[in-house]
Write a protein that holds these residues in place. Structure first.
Motif, PDB file in Angstrom:
ATOM      1  N   ASP A  38      12.473  -6.678  -4.509  1.00  0.00           N
ATOM      2  CA  ASP A  38      13.074  -5.551  -3.811  1.00  0.00           C
ATOM      3  C   ASP A  38      14.592  -5.677  -3.925  1.00  0.00           C
ATOM      4  O   ASP A  38      15.168  -6.653  -3.451  1.00  0.00           O
ATOM      5  N   SER A  64      15.689   0.284  -3.376  1.00  0.00           N
ATOM      6  CA  SER A  64      14.303  -0.083  -3.105  1.00  0.00           C
ATOM      7  C   SER A  64      13.291   0.919  -3.619  1.00  0.00           C
ATOM      8  O   SER A  64      12.224   0.548  -4.123  1.00  0.00           O
ATOM      9  N   ARG A  65      13.578   2.212  -3.505  1.00  0.00           N
ATOM     10  CA  ARG A  65      12.607   3.240  -3.879  1.00  0.00           C
ATOM     11  C   ARG A  65      12.643   3.579  -5.371  1.00  0.00           C
ATOM     12  O   ARG A  65      11.803   4.320  -5.855  1.00  0.00           O
ATOM     13  N   ARG A 111      -0.755   1.959  -4.749  1.00  0.00           N
ATOM     14  CA  ARG A 111      -0.247   0.638  -5.097  1.00  0.00           C
ATOM     15  C   ARG A 111      -0.916   0.086  -6.343  1.00  0.00           C
ATOM     16  O   ARG A 111      -2.119   0.264  -6.531  1.00  0.00           O
ATOM     17  N   ARG A 113      -1.363  -3.444  -8.751  1.00  0.00           N
ATOM     18  CA  ARG A 113      -1.199  -4.873  -8.984  1.00  0.00           C
ATOM     19  C   ARG A 113      -0.893  -5.042 -10.469  1.00  0.00           C
ATOM     20  O   ARG A 113      -1.686  -4.659 -11.329  1.00  0.00           O
ATOM     21  N   LEU A 118       3.112  -6.734  -6.672  1.00  0.00           N
ATOM     22  CA  LEU A 118       2.472  -5.553  -6.101  1.00  0.00           C
ATOM     23  C   LEU A 118       3.524  -4.467  -6.004  1.00  0.00           C
ATOM     24  O   LEU A 118       4.572  -4.652  -5.362  1.00  0.00           O
ATOM     25  N   GLU A 120       4.485  -0.143  -5.506  1.00  0.00           N
ATOM     26  CA  GLU A 120       4.052   1.085  -4.839  1.00  0.00           C
ATOM     27  C   GLU A 120       4.759   2.279  -5.455  1.00  0.00           C
ATOM     28  O   GLU A 120       5.988   2.286  -5.595  1.00  0.00           O
ATOM     29  N   SER A 122       6.649   5.505  -5.644  1.00  0.00           N
ATOM     30  CA  SER A 122       7.554   6.081  -4.650  1.00  0.00           C
ATOM     31  C   SER A 122       8.054   7.470  -4.994  1.00  0.00           C
ATOM     32  O   SER A 122       8.575   8.170  -4.118  1.00  0.00           O
ATOM     33  N   SER A 155       8.446   1.034  -5.950  1.00  0.00           N
ATOM     34  CA  SER A 155       9.076   0.022  -5.108  1.00  0.00           C
ATOM     35  C   SER A 155       8.301  -1.291  -5.243  1.00  0.00           C
ATOM     36  O   SER A 155       7.144  -1.292  -5.665  1.00  0.00           O
ATOM     37  N   VAL A 157       6.546  -4.160  -3.434  1.00  0.00           N
ATOM     38  CA  VAL A 157       5.970  -4.584  -2.157  1.00  0.00           C
ATOM     39  C   VAL A 157       5.902  -6.107  -2.085  1.00  0.00           C
ATOM     40  O   VAL A 157       6.233  -6.719  -1.066  1.00  0.00           O
ATOM     41  N   GLN A 158       5.452  -6.707  -3.191  1.00  0.00           N
ATOM     42  CA  GLN A 158       5.426  -8.166  -3.303  1.00  0.00           C
ATOM     43  C   GLN A 158       6.102  -8.548  -4.611  1.00  0.00           C
ATOM     44  O   GLN A 158       5.729  -8.043  -5.673  1.00  0.00           O
TER      45      GLN A 158
END
Length: 223
Positions: A38, A64-65, A111, A113, A118, A120, A122, A155, A157-158
């Motif tokens: 991120d 981030s997005r 989401r 993988r 991970l 997402e 956006s 974005s 996430v992980q």
């Protein structure tokens, strides 16, 4: 059909592309793998979510997005036939070039993988003058907008590592969500979809406020 990452791409600042002569990192080149994280806010953050990738115009890009940008190889092939020349992986400035995944059917909020990361979905990419200058095709912004298949911003996430050849697994998808092209059309003039985007609350605060103003200007008021 196998769904995987065909190419992982990063860019460094270089001059001679941007219309006003400023540096841009839209020229992405393949590497074997990358770390993603991120990057934080658009202003004051790290820019790209991809380590060793650069974002120069941070007023409009990065954060981030817009941490990672994905485009389907199949979409690049469609455009290659349209413009009559080969288009290499990374040519749209994407960090991830996918195969077997309809990126433009993605729902905002779903989401993926990918490798150990991970991600997402956006939102869509909005074409700009730098993109047009880089592609060198007449009427590029208009044509790209009319096509309406922009690829997807993601974005992180992980955080994790993404490598060429990694499978892409869609691990969750919001029921009844808006697809990336629907959000794009809402942002670029479709009033009904713009209202749906606002109702969904899927934009960051700045973009939400901007779209609200656009909708308000186009909405008749009773006197």
């Amino acid at each position: 059909m196998d769904v995987y990452i065909r190419s992982v791409n990063v860019g460094r600042p270089r001059p001679g592309i941007e219309p006003r002569g400023r540096d841009t990192a839209i020229d992405k080149r393949p590497v074997a793998s990358v770390e993603v994280r991120d990057p934080g806010p658009k202003r004051g953050g790290l820019g790209s979510g991809v380590v060793e990738d650069d974002v120069v115009a941070r007023r409009h890009h990065g954060g981030s997005r817009q941490a990672v940008y994905a485009v389907a190889r199949e979409e690049l092939d469609w455009w290659a036939a349209e413009v009559g020349r080969d288009l290499h992986d990374g040519v749209f400035g994407e960090n991830l070039t996918t195969v077997g995944l309809d990126v433009d059917a993605a729902v905002v909020g779903e989401r993926w993988r990918v490798g150990t990361a991970l991600l997402e979905v956006s939102g869509p990419r909005i074409p700009c003058a730098t993109f047009a200058a880089w592609m060198g095709e007449r009427g590029w912004v208009r044509r790209f907008t009319e096509r309406g298949r922009t690829g997807a911003y993601l974005s992180v996430v992980q955080p994790g590592r993404i490598s060429r050849g990694d499978p892409v697994e869609v691990v969750s998808r919001p029921a009844g969500g808006l697809t990336v092209p629907e959000v794009f059309r809402g942002l670029t003039g479709d009033l009904d979809l713009a209202r749906r985007v606002l109702d969904a609350g899927i934009l960051d605060d700045r973009d939400h406020a901007t779209l609200e103003r656009k909708v308000a200007r186009r909405t008749p008021t009773d006197h």
